[in-house]
Write a protein that holds these residues in place. Structure first.
Motif, PDB file in Angstrom:
ATOM      1  N   ILE A 126      -3.520  17.638  -2.040  1.00 31.20           N
ATOM      2  CA  ILE A 126      -3.086  16.754  -0.754  1.00 31.20           C
ATOM      3  C   ILE A 126      -3.253  15.090  -1.163  1.00 31.20           C
ATOM      4  O   ILE A 126      -2.347  14.485  -0.154  1.00 31.20           O
ATOM      5  N   PRO A 127      -4.439  14.368  -1.361  1.00 28.46           N
ATOM      6  CA  PRO A 127      -4.168  13.217  -1.081  1.00 28.46           C
ATOM      7  C   PRO A 127      -3.057  12.259  -2.057  1.00 28.46           C
ATOM      8  O   PRO A 127      -2.071  11.977  -1.428  1.00 28.46           O
ATOM      9  N   PRO A 128      -2.585  13.311  -3.299  1.00 27.87           N
ATOM     10  CA  PRO A 128      -1.065  12.244  -3.416  1.00 27.87           C
ATOM     11  C   PRO A 128       0.178  12.314  -2.307  1.00 27.87           C
ATOM     12  O   PRO A 128       0.910  11.904  -2.783  1.00 27.87           O
ATOM     13  N   LEU A 129      -0.312  13.691  -2.109  1.00 25.86           N
ATOM     14  CA  LEU A 129       1.548  14.017  -1.682  1.00 25.86           C
ATOM     15  C   LEU A 129       1.314  12.974   0.062  1.00 25.86           C
ATOM     16  O   LEU A 129       2.199  12.681   0.169  1.00 25.86           O
ATOM     17  N   LEU A 130      -0.520  13.193   0.582  1.00 22.52           N
ATOM     18  CA  LEU A 130      -0.267  12.355   1.700  1.00 22.52           C
ATOM     19  C   LEU A 130       0.294  10.435   1.760  1.00 22.52           C
ATOM     20  O   LEU A 130       0.443   9.921   2.301  1.00 22.52           O
ATOM     21  N   ILE A 131      -0.117  10.244   0.081  1.00 23.77           N
ATOM     22  CA  ILE A 131       0.097   8.843  -0.369  1.00 23.77           C
ATOM     23  C   ILE A 131       1.819   8.341  -0.132  1.00 23.77           C
ATOM     24  O   ILE A 131       2.261   7.925   0.310  1.00 23.77           O
ATOM     25  N   LEU A 132       2.150   9.594  -0.722  1.00 22.22           N
ATOM     26  CA  LEU A 132       3.368   9.503  -0.794  1.00 22.22           C
ATOM     27  C   LEU A 132       4.238   9.569   0.151  1.00 22.22           C
ATOM     28  O   LEU A 132       5.515   8.992   0.744  1.00 22.22           O
ATOM     29  N   LEU A 133       4.122  10.472   1.024  1.00 20.21           N
ATOM     30  CA  LEU A 133       4.326  10.899   2.345  1.00 20.21           C
ATOM     31  C   LEU A 133       4.387  10.009   2.941  1.00 20.21           C
ATOM     32  O   LEU A 133       5.225   9.076   3.758  1.00 20.21           O
ATOM     33  N   TYR A 134       3.140   9.093   3.440  1.00 21.02           N
ATOM     34  CA  TYR A 134       3.507   7.733   4.266  1.00 21.02           C
ATOM     35  C   TYR A 134       3.595   6.588   3.766  1.00 21.02           C
ATOM     36  O   TYR A 134       4.851   5.922   4.684  1.00 21.02           O
ATOM     37  N   CYS A 135       3.497   6.390   2.301  1.00 19.91           N
ATOM     38  CA  CYS A 135       3.602   4.542   1.886  1.00 19.91           C
ATOM     39  C   CYS A 135       5.932   5.132   2.006  1.00 19.91           C
ATOM     40  O   CYS A 135       6.523   4.170   2.629  1.00 19.91           O
TER      41      CYS A 135
END
Length: 309
Positions: A126-135
């Motif tokens: 979840i964390p890498p996915l959220l980082i990608l989506l956020y950026c």
């Protein structure tokens, strides 16, 4: 003052071997089942994939710009896409690796947190996915739909001058949240990892577990050094920019910080290969095999004497 010619030859000398190393690292990490299942390699695959996108898009565009001395008229949409990819990928990689330094502590010292599929999904995926989506969403909104009018200058390499960067609130948030904070996280958690691994060494010295932890620590520390050398100067430049430091020394520092920032993506594949023993060993074997094949090919060439008719 770093000339366009110097930049061109610097980047072109790094780009070709960098693309080769990036492709090798990604393909080998994906096709090798053992390496693919190692959780610590997943974030490396994502970061290298982002590097590959940049290496085949705006790095060749940069070379074209420098080759023609900046005389290149570009459409505004092209400038938007270029600027978006350039800045978004750079920031995303930095934040992803900052998370990677945190995750290393979890995977090494708190492996029970990822002992089940559900826990792995929440903590690891979840964390890498959220980082990608956020950026990607954050910069897409502020670059393509800003609350002001962007400026375009064909004489500059990045022909887009995003108007949102002149907003003090936005600039301060971006500088500290996207540049300073990741750099601090990388520093603190990398040093902490090194210390914790050394402490663990006294307890489990010589065991397989210790060697595994040592390998993971060396990997993250190697990449951390690269990120800090290339990321921190540009972060410092952004702080100076936010606080309106405008001197000749500032302009000179900006050029060197920019070059270092662009070199980070090109040098990253080499550091990844060198810091991963499996990749390093395989890469060396391929190089040796290629050299041996060429040597055998040269030795088997026969020279036939020419005869007159």
């Amino acid at each position: 003052m770093i000339s366009n010619t110097v930049r061109f030859w610097l980047y072109v000398s790094l780009l070709i071997p960098s693309v080769i190393c990036t492709l090798f690292a990604i393909i080998y990490l994906l096709i090798n089942r053992t390496l693919r299942n190692v959780l610590t390699n997943h974030i490396i695959i994502i970061i290298l994939s982002l590097s590959l996108i940049s290496q085949v898009t705006y790095y060749p565009w940069m070379l074209y710009y420098y080759q023609y001395k900046g005389t290149w008229r570009r459409a505004q949409i092209f400038c938007l896409i270029w600027g978006y990819l350039d800045w978004c990928i750079y920031i995303t990689q930095a934040i992803l690796f900052a998370w990677a330094t945190v995750e290393r502590h979890i995977l090494i010292f708190h492996d029970r947190w990822v002992s089940t599929k559900k826990k792995r999904f929440i903590i690891h995926y979840i964390p890498p996915l959220l980082i990608l989506l956020y950026c990607f969403i954050f910069y897409f909104i502020f670059w393509f739909f800003p609350p002001c009018r962007n400026n375009f200058y064909n004489s500059d390499m990045l022909c887009l001058d995003p108007c949102i960067t002149y907003n003090s609130t936005y600039s301060m948030y971006e500088t500290f949240a996207h540049l300073i904070l990741p750099a601090l996280i990388i520093i603190v958690f990398s040093i902490a990892l090194f210390v914790r691994v050394l402490v663990r060494k006294r307890r489990v010295h010589g065991t397989i577990e210790w060697r595994k932890h040592q390998k993971l620590a060396i990997q993250v520390l190697s990449i951390s050094i690269l990120y800090l050398v290339c990321l921190f100067p540009y972060a410092l430049y952004c702080i100076m920019y936010v606080y309106k430091v405008r001197t000749k020394a500032f302009r000179d520092f900006e050029e060197y910080a920019e070059v270092l920032a662009y070199c980070m993506t090109l040098l990253l594949p080499f550091v990844c290969i060198l810091s991963l023993p499996e990749l390093r060993t395989k890469f060396i074997k391929i190089l040796r095999l290629r050299c041996r094949t060429r040597r055998i090919g040269i030795e088997t060439i026969t020279v036939r004497p020419t005869t007159k008719n």
